[in-house]
Every structure is written in C-alpha cells, then in structure tokens.
Design an enzyme around this catalytic site. Structure first.
Site, short mmCIF file in Angstrom:
data_model
loop_
_atom_site.label_atom_id
_atom_site.label_comp_id
_atom_site.label_asym_id
_atom_site.label_seq_id
_atom_site.Cartn_x
_atom_site.Cartn_y
_atom_site.Cartn_z
CG LEU A 1 -1.88 1.20 1.32
CD1 LEU A 1 -2.90 1.18 0.20
CD2 LEU A 1 -2.57 1.24 2.67
CG ASP A 2 -0.47 4.68 -0.13
OD1 ASP A 2 -1.01 4.68 -1.24
OD2 ASP A 2 -1.09 4.91 0.93
#
Lengths: 287, 287, 287, 287
Positions: free
Chosen positions: C230-231
């Site tokens: 994530l990110d």
C-alpha cells in the site's frame, strides 16, 4: 473551501495612529461580534493602516445594515475608507475569454465544485469555440467578435452586460483584447487580468517568446488589477516555474498554463473573499 | 534585519472568547502604546486563542516591569499564558555541534552580520576541529568529547554551561548526540534541532540514506523543538529541494546542507523574535 | 505539447559497460536515424545502465518492425531489457475515480486540449455522479459500485474492461478502493496512483488529517506505480506546498487538490511519453 | 561534492547532423574510455548541437594531451567548438567584492569544505573591511579602492592580478563597480556576476528598491556571465522567494541575500565543472 457559516467581512484603511485596532475590535465586541479572523498591516513609509476582520454573522446582535450605520460614525472619526460585505450575498463574476481555454476550464471547475463562494454570471468571448462547454455548466455565453471597426461598440456591449448582470468583478481569463481606457476607468479594482509572465518582465504581447529569447531559467505568471497602463496595474499574485535550455517555446507555453491557472484562481479567490486592499499601485493581500 | 528601534513583544494564549483582542489592544492604547505589528490566531478545534503584539518601547508611558505588573490582572481574568520581552535584552544562544560545520558556519555569519538580534554565548562540541573558526569570532569553544561511559557526566556539564551562560536557547546545529530525557525535560521549548529530512519521513539516523533508498523526488529538512521523543517534537519550519535519479547520495547530502542551513536559521530567528507559540505538539508561527 | 512529427522512442536498460552509447547511437546513425532527444543514466551502486532515445520516424530507412528485429541482436549481446514505441500509436488510458473529481476534471482537460498524446478509453467509477461530465467528453462511463461482498467480482470486471479496451495504463485518479494483489500483479508498471501526501509520510487513509495532526509546515502529493504494498510502489513524481497554523484541515484539502492534479498529470505524461524506467523500487525519469 | 576520481570533461558544440553522438562516443569507447556522465542538446531553431561527456581518467589508455591531439581530427570534420579539461587541474577563481560580505562568506565556506573543486587564488576589494576574514582562510587580499579618477588604472591592476594568478574565472560577489568594456571583452564567458533581481526585471542599481516600489510578490536573483551590456549577459541560474505586503525593504534585502548566495554558488559550480555552454546570449547548462 466554502465555509458553512455566514460571515461578515469588514475591510478598512486609514491614516495610522494609536488605538485603531482597539477601537474597531471594541466596537465589534460590544455588539457581541465573534471575530473568526483578523489581519492588520501598517505601512511605515507613509503611515497608513489596513485591516480586515471576519465576524460570525450569527454572533452580531443586529443586521449588517444597522452595523453599517453605527460603524460609520467611528469610520468618520478615523477617516477610514471601509466596507463590510456579507458572505450570504455571493459575488458575481463575468469572465472574458478568447480561444485559449485553460483558465476558463479551471475557473469553471472551481465554480462547479464550490471551492470558494462566487457565481459565474456569464462568459463573454470574441470566439464561438467555447460555447458548448460553458453552456454545459448552465452559464450564458455571449459571442462578441471584435475588430478594429466595431471595437468601441463591443466595449459598450461588454459594459452593458456587466452592469445588467450586476456583476462585481470582471475576469480576463486570457482575453486577447486590450480594454479601452474608458472601461478600465469605469471599473477600478474590479477587473482582474492574468498576464503570462513574471511582471514587470515581458510586458505586452507574446511574453513566452520574449522569455525564450532572453534565456531566463524560470517563467511565471502575474495576476493584477487592470488599469489604463498595459500590464502595469497593482499586482495581486505571482508564481514561477523552473525551465531550462531543453525547454522549447511550446513546452514553456504548456508549463506556463499550469502557473496561469493557479495564479489567476488564487487572485480571484482573494478578491472574492475581500482579502485585497489596494494602496497606490500596490496591494495588501491578507491571505 | 535588526530594527534600530527598541520593541516590546507580548505573546499570549488563552481560551477563546469574545473581546480578547479588544481588551489587549485597548489596554495597550490606554498606555499610549504604538503597536508596530500584531497577529492573532484562533484554533477552532479546541477553542484556544493566540496573539503576538509588538509595541514601540518609546511610546509606552512606563517601564516594561510596570507594564508587566499591570497586565497581569487582565491576564488572570482571561486565564492567559503570557510573557513580554524587551528587544534591548538580546537572547543568548548556546550552539552544540559535531564535525559537520555548515550550520554553524551559517549561524555565525548571521550572528556576525547582525541579521537578527542574538548573542552566541558559546559553542560546545564533541570534536576539536571547529575551535579555531569559532574563536576567530571571539566566541568561547568548549570541547566535551562524549562516549558511552561519560555520557551522563557530559550532559551535566552541558546543562551547567547553558545555565552559567544564562542562555535562552540551545541550538543543535547537526549535533550527532541524542540528549538525555532529563536535559530535554529541563529545557522545554528551549532546545532547537535541525533534522535532515522532511519529518515525519525518515526519523532517526542517516535520513539521506533512507531517502535515497526510497527513491523520493524531493529531500527536505525540519527544524523542531526537542522533546524526549526522537525527532518527534513540535515542528517549527520545513523546506524541500527537488532531486532526481541522477542525484547520488553524496549530491543529496550536498544539496541538503543548503536546505538545513536556511531552515535552521529561519527557525532560530522565529524563536529569537518570539514568533513561536507551542500548542500541544504543534506550533503557531507568526512570521 | 503534442509534437507534429512522428517519433520512435527507444528505452533500454542493461548491465553497465564501456561502449553502450556508442553501439546504440552508431546502430541508429547507420540506419539514417535522426536522434531528436537522448538521455542516459548509469547507476553506480549496482552498475546498471539506462537510456532513452527519440528518433525522427521519417529519418529511418525502415519500418519500426524491421528496426525492432534488427535491434534485437544487439540487445541480446548487451543483455538489454528494451522496447521501442511509435508516437503514431497513441497510448490508451483507463481512469478509475470515486466521488472526488478534481483529478479527473484536470486529466480530461489535458486530454481534450491534446496537451500530450493519449486516448482516454473509458472511465470506471464506483459512483454515478460524474457520468454526465465524462459523457460530455464522448468517453464511456462504467458504473461499478463496490462493496465487501462483490469486491472480487468487480475487480474481475475492471480487469476485463481494461483488457477489452486494450489499454496501456490504468490511472487511479483519487479512486478510494484498494485494488486486490492479483490486479496489481497482473499489470506491473501499468497502474498509476496519486496519493495525497508526501510519501513515505502519511501512508494509507486520511493523509491530510495525519498531516494536520502532526503540524507539518508543507503538504504534498505523490504519484507512484501501484504494487501490492500500500502506497509503497516506485515514486514517479512528488510536489509540495507551504501551509501554516492558520490552515484549517479544509484549506489543506483544498490546497492539496492543486498539487495532486499537477503531480498526477506530470506522472501520467512521463509514463505516456516513455520517460520512466523502473529499477528495483525506484524510477529513472528522463524528463 | 568533490569526486575522489580523476575525470576528464569534454564539451563541444557544432552544427547538428546525424551521427555526432555515435562518432564521439565510439571514439571514446575505442580508447577504452568509461563515460561516467553524458548530456547532449540539439537546438531546433538554428540546428546546433551541444554535448558534455565525463570520462574516467584511469580508463583512458593515454594522457589527456594525446587524446586532445587525436580528437582534433574528428572535431575538424564536424566543425566542432570544443575543449577537454582535467579535474586534477583545479580551476582558479579570483573574487571581487565590496562591503557586502554574504556571498563572499558563502563561497569561502564552500571552498574551505571542498564542496566542489576550485582554488580561490585571491580576493580583490575596494574596501578594507573583509581583509581579516579572507586572510584567516589563507587567501591573499588586495585592496584596490576605486574612484572616478583612478578607475582605468585600477581596472588595469585587476586584469594584471587576474592574469598573474593564472585565474580561470572572475566572480563578482556583489562587487559594486561596473567593469569597463575592455575588461569585459578581454575575458568573455570568464566573468560571473550575481545580480540581485530576477532579470530582466530591475536592471541596474538598487533592484530591491525597484521591486519594493513595483509591489511584486516574489523577489529573485540572477547569476550571469558579464558582457558589456549592463546585466544583459547570458543567464546561468535564477531563483526567487515569496514576499508580501508585510515585507519591508530591509526584509526584502535580508531574504534576498539567501537567494543570492545559493544562486551564485550554483552558477559558479556549473562553470567550474564545465557544465555551461554559451550559445548566442543564452546558456545550455548540463546540471
């Protein structure tokens, strides 16, 4: 961002002296006014004072008209140039545009998404190409083609439209015609232009070409009030972007568009929110 | 820029309510005080109010001590946390430094050229290499080498030096030792650190190495007050610079130095000029 | 800015050694190829080499397919990872969006004004609100509402749409759903996300809230390729804007939108113009 | 950052045509040369080509003089304007300064910390005030007071000092005298000036005063080569900083100093590292 609360915005300027802030804020406090934001500035060079105060409307024990009446006595005493506006009464904007559409597109997005409080009353253009896009936003579109012969007549039509719309501000969103001195004089501090250079560099036509020729390492854009001096009015906002030798003229123009959009929308927001006071040929911007 | 005029600076914070600005500015006006600069801020989330006022000393009809006494009644009424300082009494700074000298060099230039009002009382280092440069500026240099065994003792010496110098603020100008929780707790809001990353990214050791590994496109620096949480104190100032793939770690470090210098000197100036109010773990900076 | 000329863009990476540039440029010169732009980068840490060359199509004495065939021998010799693209074949983009429309609006403007060469094949949203605006641009709009139960099925539909459209790149223009690891793995270096923080700070949900809480003095946005972390994927582009204590959370969000728009459109342009090479979890961007 | 490795830097420009990069890089590869960095640029408007190549000295099978000799044949064929420099031979700098010392102080820090490779051969000033600081760095200080009567004689002394020092570049670090056209013409592309405005705005004397009067919202600085046109030579580097109405002229001057320092040191580094090629009145900077 549009505030959900109704606000009054008082702006004033006057010769500087002891006790102005005390007088103004005491006046407001005595009426129960809750100040949500206040800014002031003293100009040392000519001893002038500037102030902007935001008051929560619901906290005042009276209507804005009564406030206005009561405040005028003190304003007289301090020799103030002042006004108070009401966020419930949205400012009305007329946008003038030519073929280039990036600033218009950007302003209409901010309008549609209510990024700040304003009405687009109408769009005036000397071309037809943007009609469909503007009308999709339910905004009237006025096609006023201008040439050497009909200039004065068209300017008269622009003035009439602006006044019929009861508009507060005219935005030149890359409008490629120079307004007549009469129009400029009729609406002082009410016409906002975006110039595609870092003024005072590259006044007049084709500023990106001028910047390219000079070999500058940054290009910029300037939002200013229009006066009868070409690109010479009070500067509201400026910004720049880095360029280098590998940047062609076309790339400069592309990069410049993003600066222009941001600078113009910032300048317009400052105007709409009564954040700008003009002093001589300079602005005080309480951002 | 050092003002030639003597100024008093009043800073305060208190629970927000109607009439604070009016009360404070009326109090000052009644004593003849000329306000040269005023800023205020209301925090909506917890209804707290912050204010900073600069008063021309010569305009006040009394000494600062008498002002202090008189003001304390009102301060009590509004439940204010407040202080007033006098620009005639320069703040005294102790700088802690290790081998890296760019921040020290920069601060000493700003000191020597009187860019803003402060005294460098002394420099403390765990290395000897910067003695000659510091002493050329007529500043005492204290060599306090630190190792695991003597840590507590050296921290005690640092505290003693700081207190003997009657210093107001301790600046960690790329000081590579972590101060003990006791030292941090003893001088709250009095120790300023420069961290070489854009916090909260890259806390702790070797932030440029971390930034290089992550492949960020901008590097930064952060000036903050020191608390017992490593690199976790209230942020005073930050800035960044663009980097790209062609930037080696060494070049990042070189570029970073210029950001660090500017951010630290800005943060120190804000502190010296009483422009910073701390609220929880955040700062209000009236710049 | 769209070039009027047809260009081939060759990008390659390989273990670094003497003579790569000489070999590649001699190969092109021998075929009459006029190089309009060339960039190269050697990574010293692991001795890898990266190159991007733009060739004027009309100068090459053969079709791109024949070039491809001939070049593959040399590519084998140097152990190159490479490809060549043709500006005459526009890249196709599928945009995923939720309720927030600023990035979509901005991308559609750049599409409509042909700011750079790409086709918007379709827009997919888990809300209906943007249909009319998208369809005004003559772009198909797919409403795929997602909830916990139908997630996998909707992801399958997204994949199918993307593949049916023969799209080259998927843009998450503030799409508020996290794609499944399967989707991420299926389209490596083909999914571009805009995250509304200066990564690696403030990963995950509500980054502006996190930034507000931490009291940072600048906020930012990051454009990156999506991986299953994530990110955490390779960063393509970042930018920041200054904020201060007077900035409410709502104002941060408003200011952030302008950064997000600019960073995402820059990142997409770099991808479309084959300016990005991915190396491990970092990008080389030949801008 | 000073590289520990010895490098040769080849810079060239010539009429653009097919095969230049191939010819140059093949020539180098055939001599075993390892290219550590290469940049090129084609100017489309007048079909001129520019290139900079860094070669690891130890990889070349010959001395730089032999390389020079061999390369000259090819240079003739392509009609190249070219040179090759050796990082082992540090460039020598003469700094001219008046009373303002911020740029001098900054340059001497970068010199002392070997931020990039150069020798400060000497400092020339029309004032005595900086002697002690310069001599602390073991640099000769020459006091050459200038007035209307002795101007030509002093310029002759400056030229003599520069030539006696066998200096490569003269840096005007806020030197408040205008050099004579003869001196400018004698050292083309060898004299670097820092002008304290964002050129072409505010040419000539007191640019901060001009900026203050005009009410610009950003101030800047420009590093450029000196020609006989005042502040009109090829621009090497520029930068800006935001200001607003609350910025007094004194604060502008203070803020400007930090921009000036950074811009001048960047410009000098580009020159020292042979990153600048001049074309007409513009620069190509391979940074």
């Amino acid at each position: 961002m549009v505030s959900e609360k109704r606000l009054y915005t008082l702006t004033l300027s006057c010769p500087d002296r002891t006790g102005i802030v005390a007088a103004v804020t005491s006046f407001i406090a005595n009426l129960g006014g809750w100040i949500t934001d206040a800014s002031q500035h003293g100009d040392f060079s000519d001893h002038h004072f500037f102030m902007r105060v935001q008051i929560l409307a619901s906290s005042l024990k009276m209507e804005v008209d009564e406030f206005r009446q009561r405040f005028s006595d003190m304003a007289l005493e301090f020799d103030m140039d002042w006004k108070i506006t009401d966020s419930a009464k949205k400012k009305r904007v007329v946008i003038l545009v030519s073929k280039q559409d990036h600033c218009l597109y950007d302003l209409l997005y901010r309008y549609r998404s209510q990024e700040f409080e304003f009405e687009v009353a109408g769009v005036i253009s000397n071309h037809e190409n943007l009609r469909s896009f503007v009308e999709w936003h339910n905004i009237p579109y006025h096609y006023l083609p201008i040439n050497k012969e009909n200039k004065q007549q068209k300017y008269t039509e622009i003035v009439k439209l602006f006044e019929d719309y009861k508009a507060d501000v005219m935005v030149l969103a890359r409008y490629m015609q120079v307004l007549s001195p009469e129009v400029c004089a009729r609406f002082p501090k009410q016409i906002i232009n975006i110039h595609h250079s870092f003024l005072p560099s590259f006044v007049g036509a084709k500023p990106y070409h001028q910047a390219f020729e000079r070999g500058v390492k940054m290009i910029g854009a300037t939002c200013h009030y229009v006066t009868d001096e070409l690109d010479g009015g009070p500067i509201i906002e400026q910004d720049v972007n880095r360029v280098d030798h590998s940047c062609s003229l076309e790339e400069m123009i592309r990069l410049g568009k993003d600066i222009e959009k941001n600078v113009l929308s910032k300048g317009l927001r400052y105007h709409i929110e009564d954040r700008i006071l003009v002093h001589g040929n300079k602005t005080i911007v309480f951002d």
